[in-house]
Design a protein around this motif. Sequence first.
Motif, PDB file in Angstrom:
ATOM      1  N   ASP A 104     -42.240  -6.171 -42.648  1.00 29.29           N
ATOM      2  CA  ASP A 104     -41.290  -7.101 -43.260  1.00 29.29           C
ATOM      3  C   ASP A 104     -41.291  -6.831 -44.757  1.00 29.29           C
ATOM      4  O   ASP A 104     -42.364  -6.754 -45.382  1.00 29.29           O
ATOM      5  N   ALA A 105     -40.096  -6.719 -45.347  1.00 29.86           N
ATOM      6  CA  ALA A 105     -40.021  -6.355 -46.757  1.00 29.86           C
ATOM      7  C   ALA A 105     -38.793  -6.967 -47.400  1.00 29.86           C
ATOM      8  O   ALA A 105     -37.852  -7.408 -46.727  1.00 29.86           O
ATOM      9  N   ALA A 106     -38.795  -6.990 -48.734  1.00 32.35           N
ATOM     10  CA  ALA A 106     -37.643  -7.468 -49.503  1.00 32.35           C
ATOM     11  C   ALA A 106     -37.671  -6.803 -50.872  1.00 32.35           C
ATOM     12  O   ALA A 106     -38.741  -6.493 -51.410  1.00 32.35           O
ATOM     13  N   GLY A 107     -36.481  -6.584 -51.424  1.00 31.62           N
ATOM     14  CA  GLY A 107     -36.353  -6.047 -52.763  1.00 31.62           C
ATOM     15  C   GLY A 107     -35.926  -7.129 -53.732  1.00 31.62           C
ATOM     16  O   GLY A 107     -35.546  -8.231 -53.330  1.00 31.62           O
ATOM     17  N   ALA A 108     -35.977  -6.840 -55.016  1.00 31.52           N
ATOM     18  CA  ALA A 108     -35.600  -7.814 -56.041  1.00 31.52           C
ATOM     19  C   ALA A 108     -34.140  -8.221 -55.873  1.00 31.52           C
ATOM     20  O   ALA A 108     -33.247  -7.371 -55.829  1.00 31.52           O
ATOM     21  N   GLY A 109     -33.888  -9.524 -55.763  1.00 29.85           N
ATOM     22  CA  GLY A 109     -32.533 -10.031 -55.640  1.00 29.85           C
ATOM     23  C   GLY A 109     -31.856  -9.713 -54.329  1.00 29.85           C
ATOM     24  O   GLY A 109     -30.639  -9.862 -54.217  1.00 29.85           O
ATOM     25  N   GLU A 110     -32.616  -9.299 -53.322  1.00 27.31           N
ATOM     26  CA  GLU A 110     -32.024  -8.942 -52.033  1.00 27.31           C
ATOM     27  C   GLU A 110     -32.704  -9.714 -50.908  1.00 27.31           C
ATOM     28  O   GLU A 110     -33.834 -10.184 -51.039  1.00 27.31           O
ATOM     29  N   GLY A 111     -31.998  -9.828 -49.791  1.00 28.12           N
ATOM     30  CA  GLY A 111     -32.573 -10.488 -48.631  1.00 28.12           C
ATOM     31  C   GLY A 111     -33.626  -9.615 -47.959  1.00 28.12           C
ATOM     32  O   GLY A 111     -33.792  -8.445 -48.294  1.00 28.12           O
ATOM     33  N   GLY A 112     -34.352 -10.224 -47.031  1.00 23.53           N
ATOM     34  CA  GLY A 112     -35.412  -9.503 -46.358  1.00 23.53           C
ATOM     35  C   GLY A 112     -34.900  -8.561 -45.283  1.00 23.53           C
ATOM     36  O   GLY A 112     -33.778  -8.684 -44.803  1.00 23.53           O
ATOM     37  N   ALA A 113     -35.749  -7.607 -44.912  1.00 22.34           N
ATOM     38  CA  ALA A 113     -35.440  -6.660 -43.829  1.00 22.34           C
ATOM     39  C   ALA A 113     -36.713  -6.463 -43.025  1.00 22.34           C
ATOM     40  O   ALA A 113     -37.830  -6.644 -43.541  1.00 22.34           O
ATOM     41  N   ALA A 114     -36.566  -6.096 -41.751  1.00 23.73           N
ATOM     42  CA  ALA A 114     -37.720  -5.907 -40.897  1.00 23.73           C
ATOM     43  C   ALA A 114     -37.478  -4.743 -39.946  1.00 23.73           C
ATOM     44  O   ALA A 114     -36.349  -4.518 -39.493  1.00 23.73           O
ATOM     45  N   VAL A 115     -38.552  -4.010 -39.666  1.00 27.86           N
ATOM     46  CA  VAL A 115     -38.515  -2.929 -38.667  1.00 27.86           C
ATOM     47  C   VAL A 115     -39.789  -3.041 -37.829  1.00 27.86           C
ATOM     48  O   VAL A 115     -40.797  -3.568 -38.291  1.00 27.86           O
ATOM     49  N   TRP A 116     -39.733  -2.526 -36.605  1.00 26.32           N
ATOM     50  CA  TRP A 116     -40.901  -2.591 -35.729  1.00 26.32           C
ATOM     51  C   TRP A 116     -40.789  -1.506 -34.648  1.00 26.32           C
ATOM     52  O   TRP A 116     -39.723  -0.924 -34.448  1.00 26.32           O
ATOM     53  N   GLY A 117     -41.907  -1.288 -33.975  1.00 28.01           N
ATOM     54  CA  GLY A 117     -41.893  -0.280 -32.912  1.00 28.01           C
ATOM     55  C   GLY A 117     -43.269  -0.087 -32.312  1.00 28.01           C
ATOM     56  O   GLY A 117     -44.215  -0.838 -32.565  1.00 28.01           O
ATOM     57  N   GLY A 118     -43.419   0.992 -31.492  1.00 27.77           N
ATOM     58  CA  GLY A 118     -44.677   1.273 -30.826  1.00 27.77           C
ATOM     59  C   GLY A 118     -45.214   2.631 -31.239  1.00 27.77           C
ATOM     60  O   GLY A 118     -44.848   3.178 -32.286  1.00 27.77           O
ATOM     61  N   PHE A 119     -46.128   3.197 -30.387  1.00 22.46           N
ATOM     62  CA  PHE A 119     -46.806   4.448 -30.706  1.00 22.46           C
ATOM     63  C   PHE A 119     -46.652   5.437 -29.561  1.00 22.46           C
ATOM     64  O   PHE A 119     -46.760   5.105 -28.401  1.00 22.46           O
ATOM     65  N   ALA A 120     -46.405   6.682 -29.966  1.00 18.91           N
ATOM     66  CA  ALA A 120     -46.315   7.754 -28.975  1.00 18.91           C
ATOM     67  C   ALA A 120     -47.711   8.244 -28.684  1.00 18.91           C
ATOM     68  O   ALA A 120     -48.520   8.360 -29.589  1.00 18.91           O
TER      69      ALA A 120
END
Length: 233
Positions: A217-233
């Motif tokens: 989960d992340a966010a930049g200055a003056g921007e909304g948050g974003a999220a990525v997820w996944g598994g492992f090979a």
Amino acid sequence: MTDELRGLLRESAEAHLPDRARMLARVERGTARPGAARGPRDRARTGTLTWPKIVLATLATAGTLTVSALTVVAVVHTPDPPRQPAAAAPSAVDRTAPPTAGSRTEGGPLWADGSVDPHSNTYWAQSNVTLKTRKPLTALVVELRIALTAGVKDTGSWRTLPAEDFELSAREEGGFLVYRWTLKPGRNVPSGEHVFAGQYDHATGGRDAKDDAYRIDAAGAGEGGAAVWGGFA
């Protein structure tokens, strides 16, 4: 309104409630006086306001005082309006969000990948979370979850970004060994590629990573948050 102020207003209201019986008695005494005892000017003045009018005026005055007093009493007994709870300030990063099933490796400026390091062996393993961001980040939480299969035990962790920029925790939670890196307030992550890795022992033999997962989960200055997820090979 405090209890002390309510008490003072209530006492003041009760003190101003009119005694109607006493006022009527006073009117009767005034009308019972013989006309001979009054001079012409007094009789003329009394004549302009007859006895019924005196009674009505007195009752009107009493009624006015009663309404005023009852109004004060009503104010005293009126409860204070309920206070509305303060709205919680939104957070750029939802740190309580649970891992999400499936894979979403791209979102906003983020791209991510999870893999078991090729240097892992039959007794020990390392799981890598690779993050790419096209923009600098002012908030970041990276979570790596290793399923507690036989013999899994934390042996360390590392990241390519400065260690002093992050709060790190490693603990067992709900059947997983969870590594969590949280960017400290006032720090930032530059655009580019970054790696977060968790290391652990496991039972002898090959280990299946199918139940392991990561979330960013992340966010930049003056921007909304974003999220990525996944598994492992």
